[in-house]
Write a protein that holds these residues in place. Structure first.
Motif, PDB file in Angstrom:
ATOM      1  N   MET A   1       0.852  -1.210   0.000  1.00  0.00           N
ATOM      2  CA  MET A   1       0.000   0.000   0.000  1.00  0.00           C
ATOM      3  C   MET A   1       0.880   1.250   0.000  1.00  0.00           C
ATOM      4  O   MET A   1       1.803   1.360   0.789  1.00  0.00           O
ATOM      5  CB  MET A   1      -0.863   0.036   1.275  1.00  0.00           C
ATOM      6  CG  MET A   1      -2.030  -0.922   1.261  1.00  0.00           C
ATOM      7  SD  MET A   1      -3.292  -0.421   0.089  1.00  0.00           S
ATOM      8  CE  MET A   1      -3.996   1.000   0.897  1.00  0.00           C
ATOM      9  N   SER A   2       0.609   2.181  -0.913  1.00  0.00           N
ATOM     10  CA  SER A   2       1.366   3.431  -0.893  1.00  0.00           C
ATOM     11  C   SER A   2       0.494   4.590  -1.355  1.00  0.00           C
ATOM     12  O   SER A   2      -0.297   4.446  -2.296  1.00  0.00           O
ATOM     13  CB  SER A   2       2.589   3.325  -1.814  1.00  0.00           C
ATOM     14  OG  SER A   2       2.174   3.247  -3.146  1.00  0.00           O
ATOM     15  N   VAL A   3       0.624   5.699  -0.652  1.00  0.00           N
ATOM     16  CA  VAL A   3      -0.029   6.947  -1.076  1.00  0.00           C
ATOM     17  C   VAL A   3       1.082   7.991  -1.158  1.00  0.00           C
ATOM     18  O   VAL A   3       1.681   8.360  -0.153  1.00  0.00           O
ATOM     19  CB  VAL A   3      -1.125   7.392  -0.077  1.00  0.00           C
ATOM     20  CG1 VAL A   3      -1.707   8.737  -0.505  1.00  0.00           C
ATOM     21  CG2 VAL A   3      -2.229   6.347   0.029  1.00  0.00           C
ATOM     22  N   ILE A   4       1.388   8.414  -2.402  1.00  0.00           N
ATOM     23  CA  ILE A   4       2.462   9.390  -2.601  1.00  0.00           C
ATOM     24  C   ILE A   4       1.833  10.768  -2.820  1.00  0.00           C
ATOM     25  O   ILE A   4       0.983  10.922  -3.699  1.00  0.00           O
ATOM     26  CB  ILE A   4       3.328   9.045  -3.849  1.00  0.00           C
ATOM     27  CG1 ILE A   4       3.696   7.557  -3.909  1.00  0.00           C
ATOM     28  CG2 ILE A   4       4.545   9.967  -3.956  1.00  0.00           C
ATOM     29  CD1 ILE A   4       4.662   7.080  -2.880  1.00  0.00           C
ATOM     30  N   LEU A   5       2.292  11.752  -2.047  1.00  0.00           N
ATOM     31  CA  LEU A   5       1.899  13.152  -2.275  1.00  0.00           C
ATOM     32  C   LEU A   5       3.031  13.768  -3.080  1.00  0.00           C
ATOM     33  O   LEU A   5       4.200  13.634  -2.707  1.00  0.00           O
ATOM     34  CB  LEU A   5       1.738  13.886  -0.937  1.00  0.00           C
ATOM     35  CG  LEU A   5       1.327  15.355  -1.073  1.00  0.00           C
ATOM     36  CD1 LEU A   5      -0.179  15.462  -1.298  1.00  0.00           C
ATOM     37  CD2 LEU A   5       1.723  16.157   0.160  1.00  0.00           C
ATOM     38  N   ASP A  71      -2.808   9.345   5.918  1.00  0.00           N
ATOM     39  CA  ASP A  71      -2.764   8.229   4.944  1.00  0.00           C
ATOM     40  C   ASP A  71      -1.502   8.252   4.083  1.00  0.00           C
ATOM     41  O   ASP A  71      -1.208   7.296   3.363  1.00  0.00           O
ATOM     42  CB  ASP A  71      -3.969   8.308   3.983  1.00  0.00           C
ATOM     43  CG  ASP A  71      -5.290   8.243   4.718  1.00  0.00           C
ATOM     44  OD1 ASP A  71      -5.386   7.429   5.653  1.00  0.00           O
ATOM     45  OD2 ASP A  71      -6.208   9.013   4.362  1.00  0.00           O
ATOM     46  N   ILE A  72      -0.765   9.377   4.090  1.00  0.00           N
ATOM     47  CA  ILE A  72       0.346   9.550   3.136  1.00  0.00           C
ATOM     48  C   ILE A  72       1.561   8.704   3.546  1.00  0.00           C
ATOM     49  O   ILE A  72       1.931   8.657   4.720  1.00  0.00           O
ATOM     50  CB  ILE A  72       0.720  11.047   3.028  1.00  0.00           C
ATOM     51  CG1 ILE A  72      -0.482  11.823   2.460  1.00  0.00           C
ATOM     52  CG2 ILE A  72       1.945  11.258   2.142  1.00  0.00           C
ATOM     53  CD1 ILE A  72      -0.354  13.316   2.565  1.00  0.00           C
ATOM     54  N   SER A  73       2.162   8.031   2.518  1.00  0.00           N
ATOM     55  CA  SER A  73       3.327   7.163   2.784  1.00  0.00           C
ATOM     56  C   SER A  73       4.649   7.881   2.521  1.00  0.00           C
ATOM     57  O   SER A  73       5.671   7.515   3.092  1.00  0.00           O
ATOM     58  CB  SER A  73       3.303   5.931   1.875  1.00  0.00           C
ATOM     59  OG  SER A  73       2.021   5.497   1.608  1.00  0.00           O
ATOM     60  N   ALA A  74       4.659   8.840   1.571  1.00  0.00           N
ATOM     61  CA  ALA A  74       5.909   9.526   1.214  1.00  0.00           C
ATOM     62  C   ALA A  74       5.587  10.822   0.482  1.00  0.00           C
ATOM     63  O   ALA A  74       4.496  10.963  -0.083  1.00  0.00           O
ATOM     64  CB  ALA A  74       6.772   8.641   0.325  1.00  0.00           C
ATOM     65  N   VAL A  75       6.547  11.753   0.490  1.00  0.00           N
ATOM     66  CA  VAL A  75       6.367  13.035  -0.211  1.00  0.00           C
ATOM     67  C   VAL A  75       7.410  13.126  -1.334  1.00  0.00           C
ATOM     68  O   VAL A  75       8.614  13.066  -1.071  1.00  0.00           O
ATOM     69  CB  VAL A  75       6.547  14.239   0.752  1.00  0.00           C
ATOM     70  CG1 VAL A  75       6.276  15.549   0.020  1.00  0.00           C
ATOM     71  CG2 VAL A  75       5.626  14.101   1.960  1.00  0.00           C
ATOM     72  N   ALA A  76       6.932  13.232  -2.578  1.00  0.00           N
ATOM     73  CA  ALA A  76       7.829  13.385  -3.732  1.00  0.00           C
ATOM     74  C   ALA A  76       7.798  14.856  -4.162  1.00  0.00           C
ATOM     75  O   ALA A  76       6.768  15.519  -4.043  1.00  0.00           O
ATOM     76  CB  ALA A  76       7.373  12.497  -4.874  1.00  0.00           C
TER      77      ALA A  76
END
Ligand code: KG4
Ligand code: ZN
Length: 333
Positions: A1-5, A71-76
């Motif tokens: 599961m991943s949510v990337i912002l 919910d966010i997994s990482a910030v790009a």
């Protein structure tokens, strides 16, 4: 599961996207109209407007994607290349956001992201493929071996293709950015009405500065004879200029495809929205038996969805960066 912002702020668009398990679920873009009257982007104004836009654009993207901060997994974020003041706003915001929520950071090269926009939707190109990346600041032919293994095999020695469009528009008194307006007028004009010189550059490189000067002298000479020349022949001028730029680009792309023996061909960047280039590429594909990949319009010009998809592929490989990361105007990093 991943949510990337993902955050894009390299030039004059403040954009934030969300990528949920490889699918784009939000892509908010705030355009800056302030530059229209200046004939180009004013860096100082661009960074100030990014500063005003960034929080509301983030909030809208979270609403559109139906996710909350937890919910966010990482910030790009776009690290470069681009305008340093503009990049600083996005990079600083991404770092602060990640620090506050204890999230990993993913640094993205803007030009790689334009190419990876092809992995947002189907059909996706097969590796290795060649990508003509044409934007306001760059004109490159890139050999793409993998999501992160890319080699520039040809590039402009001076102006970018987007600049050739924008500078022609300025000469014709059309507002910035002129590319889309030249495209619009070109649809009504005769592309063979006027002929412009094709630069003779060796190998797979490009040059547009001589072309721009030729257009400038052409208009100046005709206006001397007929002051209403531009108004009377605007559609034909736009069609002829567009035809020349498209053919300069396609000649080199054909050469690259032959040299590398590759028939998977893509275009990317703002100028890939040009209807003349899109049509000419489809035509060439028939002749050369290429499989061509043309991005949806919304993913041609600057957007954070392309940063999000590039971020997703780095997230899968756990390619994170530390809080000491800084923006850069360099192409390669
Ligand atoms: O990729 P992009 O949004 O920003 C940069 O990374 O530079 O590209 C912007 C460039 C501008 O030069 C703009 O005039 C050009 O893309 N452009 C077009 C069209 N739409 C955008 N040029 C020709 N025809 C278009 N339809
Ligand atoms: Zn761009």
């Amino acid at each position: 599961m991943s949510v990337i912002l993902a955050i894009e702020s390299s030039c004059d668009e403040t954009s934030v996207a969300v990528c949920n398990n490889g699918k784009i679920t939000a892509n908010v873009i705030a355009n800056q109209t302030i530059h229209q009257n200046y004939g180009g982007v004013i860096p100082e104004l661009a960074s100030r407007v990014h500063q005003q836009n960034i929080v509301p654009v983030i909030q809208q993207a979270l609403i559109d994607a139906k996710v909350s901060k937890k919910d966010i997994s990482a910030v790009a974020f776009t690290r470069g290349p681009g305008l340093l003041g503009s990049l600083l706003v996005g990079v600083s915001f991404a770092k602060a956001f990640a620090l506050a929520l204890d999230l990993p950071l993913i640094s993205i090269n803007h030009m790689h992201a334009h190419i990876l926009a092809h992995f947002i939707e189907d059909p996706k190109p097969n590796f290795p493929f060649l990508c003509l990346t044409v934007s306001g600041g760059h004109t490159q032919i890139v050999l793409v071996r993998d999501y992160s293994d890319m080699e520039i095999v040809g590039e402009t020695l001076d102006d970018a293709a987007g600049e050739a469009f924008d500078k022609t528009a300025k000469i014709l008194n059309l507002p910035y950015p002129g590319g889309p307006l030249i495209d619009k007028h070109a649809k009504k004009g005769n592309s063979l009405a006027f002929k412009f010189p094709v630069p003779q550059i060796k190998g797979l490189d490009f040059s547009f500065s001589g072309f721009k000067t030729a257009v400038l002298y052409f208009i100046r000479d005709h206006v001397k004879e007929n002051p209403n020349f531009v108004e009377e022949r605007l559609d034909d001028i736009c069609a002829s200029v567009q035809y020349s730029i498209v053919h300069i680009l396609l000649n080199k792309l054909r050469k690259a495809a032959q040299e590398y023996g590759i028939n998977e061909i893509a275009i990317a960047g703002g100028v890939s929205a040009n209807s003349g280039l899109r049509a000419a590429l489809e035509e060439e594909a028939q002749k050369q038996h290429w499989n061509v990949y043309i991005p949806a319009f919304e993913y041609c010009t600057d957007n954070a969805a392309m940063i999000a998809i590039a971020g997703y592929h780095k997230f899968l490989k756990k390619e994170f960066v530390g809080q000491d990361i800084a923006p850069t105007s360099r192409m390669e990093f």
